[in-house]
Write an enzyme that holds these catalytic residues in place. Structure first.
Site, PDB file in Angstrom:
ATOM      1  N   ARG A 193      -0.023  -6.383 -18.549  1.00 28.06           N
ATOM      2  CA  ARG A 193       0.218  -5.868 -19.904  1.00 28.06           C
ATOM      3  C   ARG A 193       1.626  -6.097 -20.438  1.00 28.06           C
ATOM      4  NH1 ARG A 193      -4.953  -5.599 -21.617  1.00 28.06           N
ATOM      5  NH2 ARG A 193      -6.237  -4.309 -20.223  1.00 28.06           N
ATOM      6  N   ASN A 228      -0.589   5.588  -9.747  1.00 25.71           N
ATOM      7  CA  ASN A 228       0.317   5.420  -8.615  1.00 25.71           C
ATOM      8  C   ASN A 228       1.115   4.135  -8.824  1.00 25.71           C
ATOM      9  OD1 ASN A 228      -0.889   3.103  -7.149  1.00 25.71           O
ATOM     10  ND2 ASN A 228      -2.589   4.484  -6.716  1.00 25.71           N
ATOM     11  N   LEU A 231      -6.420   0.349 -22.174  1.00 28.25           N
ATOM     12  CA  LEU A 231      -5.703   1.094 -21.138  1.00 28.25           C
ATOM     13  C   LEU A 231      -6.636   1.613 -20.051  1.00 28.25           C
ATOM     14  CD1 LEU A 231      -2.980   2.327 -20.231  1.00 28.25           C
ATOM     15  CD2 LEU A 231      -3.463   4.263 -21.742  1.00 28.25           C
ATOM     16  N   SER A 287       0.828  -1.211   0.000  1.00 31.50           N
ATOM     17  CA  SER A 287       0.000   0.000   0.000  1.00 31.50           C
ATOM     18  C   SER A 287       0.863   1.261   0.000  1.00 31.50           C
ATOM     19  CB  SER A 287      -0.943   0.016   1.204  1.00 31.50           C
ATOM     20  OG  SER A 287      -0.206   0.055   2.424  1.00 31.50           O
ATOM     21  N   ARG A 304      -8.772   1.148 -13.794  1.00 28.64           N
ATOM     22  CA  ARG A 304      -9.586   2.245 -13.287  1.00 28.64           C
ATOM     23  C   ARG A 304      -8.923   3.066 -12.185  1.00 28.64           C
ATOM     24  NH1 ARG A 304     -11.047   4.362 -16.460  1.00 28.64           N
ATOM     25  NH2 ARG A 304     -12.116   5.743 -15.023  1.00 28.64           N
TER      26      ARG A 304
END
Length: 244
Positions: free
Chosen positions: A173, A162, A78, A56, A82
């Site tokens: 990907r 982030n 892409l 985190s 989300r």
């Protein structure tokens, strides 16, 4: 060819992540202690904390990329990620004015290999541009004229993620089984990060790679292309160790 540029990122990203992590463990932690976080502190604490699975903390560092020349097929994939921010070139306000089919559309290599089929594609795409422009010249607003444009049309998009989301994105990907265009974009994003001395170490510490790198095995073993693991690891290690 698609162009990817890392245009901005959190100042002192690894120090920021380390400082955030130490709030849980360090009794002398304070707001002011951020300025005292050194490279030695980063090397001492960050690999160990990430090794515990405390990811985190990666969310405290963000990275902004500019992606130019990919298709809307690519950007549709892409934006499925989300936990990120996107701003894309608008077809409503920007009129497509390129005459060169190659400059306007992404055409897969599988099409280019078939000369006859390739010529047919270019003919249809040229006719598409012509009819698009004719529609605008006859008073149709570009927000309606754009309906004729295919997903192959090139676009530009700004992406901010982030570091934790980037790890998830790379896991999916960078894989050899990902669609070729978004896989190319993902590798170029990782290569851009590897050029920065203040970022490069986190690639290995946080295992910013395809899932075979993150897990140590391929989770899609039955579907894995022959020689994929060895090829992918070699490519990833080369990027992770590269310098600007």
């Amino acid at each position: 060819m698609v162009r990817v540029t890392l245009v901005n990122y959190t100042k002192r990203p690894l120090e920021t992540i380390t400082w955030a992590a130490l709030i849980s463990y360090w009794g002398e932690w304070s707001t002011e202690s951020f300025e005292r976080i050194s490279e030695n502190d980063v090397e001492k604490h960050l690999p160990r904390i990430l090794g515990y699975g405390h990811e985190s903390i990666l969310e405290h560092a963000t990275f902004t990329f500019s992606i130019e020349g990919c298709s809307r097929v690519c950007t549709h994939q892409l934006v499925r990620h989300r936990i990120a921010s996107y701003t894309q070139q608008s077809q409503r306000y920007i009129v497509l004015d390129e005459e060169n089919v190659e400059e306007t559309f992404v055409i897969p290599e599988s099409i280019k290999k078939d000369r006859e089929l390739y010529e047919k594609w270019k003919k249809v795409m040229a006719e598409t541009i012509s009819l698009y422009k004719e529609s605008i010249n006859r008073g149709v607003h570009q927000e309606d004229a754009r309906f004729i444009l295919p997903q192959a049309v090139k676009t530009k998009i700004i992406v901010t993620m982030n570091l934790r989301e980037l790890k998830h994105f790379f896991g999916l990907r960078l894989c050899e089984r990902a669609q070729w265009e978004i896989r190319e974009v993902a590798w170029k994003m990782l290569e851009e990060m590897a050029k920065r001395d203040d970022i490069r170490p986190i690639i290995k510490w946080a295992k910013l790679g395809p899932r075979c790198i993150q897990f140590g095995y391929c989770p899609e073993r039955d579907l894995m292309p022959p020689g994929c693991l060895k090829k992918t690891r070699k490519k990833w290690e080369k990027v992770a160790e590269s310098k600007s």
